[in-house]
Design an enzyme around this catalytic site. Sequence first.
Site: not given
Length: 263
Positions: A2, A53, A70, A125, A169
């Site tokens: 997702p 995410k 994940q 990050r 993507n």
Amino acid sequence: MPEGPEIRRAADNLEAAIKGKPLTDVWFAFPQLKSYQSRLIGQHVTHVETRGKALLTHFSNDLTLYSHNQLYGVWRVVDTGEEPQTTRVLRVKLQTADKTILLYSASDIEMLTPEQLTTHPFLQRVGPDVLDPNLTPEVVKERLLSPRFRNRQFAGLLLDQAFLAGLGNYLRVEILWQVGLTGNHKAKDLNAAQLDALAHALLDIPRLSYATRGQVDENKYHGALFRFKVFHRDGEPCERCGGIIEKTTLSSRPFYWCPGCQH
């Protein structure tokens, strides 16, 4: 996996189920989290935040549950007392009087204090979240032109969560189609108009996907509802120029584009 819009919708579902309601039962599978179970009874979820995410479930006693799904993790909302039939392994249960949220199969789960939130390696990050309403095209443009990112090809940059969190993507290929650029372009090579268009598309398309993806265009919104223009449409004609959409691989992921109008 997702992408940001799907993660944000999942967070919305969790909030709708238990936000503001006292927790009547709390259970964690991991031993290092067991001590928090009793500390959360009677507390409530104040809000669920997305950082790309990752999900941050904030509690009224200032603790925050960090979870990253994940590939395999999934949250479910059930009526309290219901036990879903599943082969997945339960990791987290947060129960209220009427609704319970369950996290299955995830392995990246931590409880954080306010201080730990500011130093967590993943959270340090990741870049700004594309669904953060306070993020502006001007800030995105600054990041595009920064020394860290200006010389990176978009094929890889738009998958890098350090640039903007929440992109993936399908968003990568749809954004580049929208602005007529290829995965090989770099920010340093764009003119002012291209930069402006890209900065807006990097926010507009994820937000449109979040708001409308999966809805049926029953009222004829003239294209306002999100739908794929190139993703998974290789071999079909491009609606903008009539060229044939092609599929290749860029940054180890499938990449869809129209050679006729992306150059």
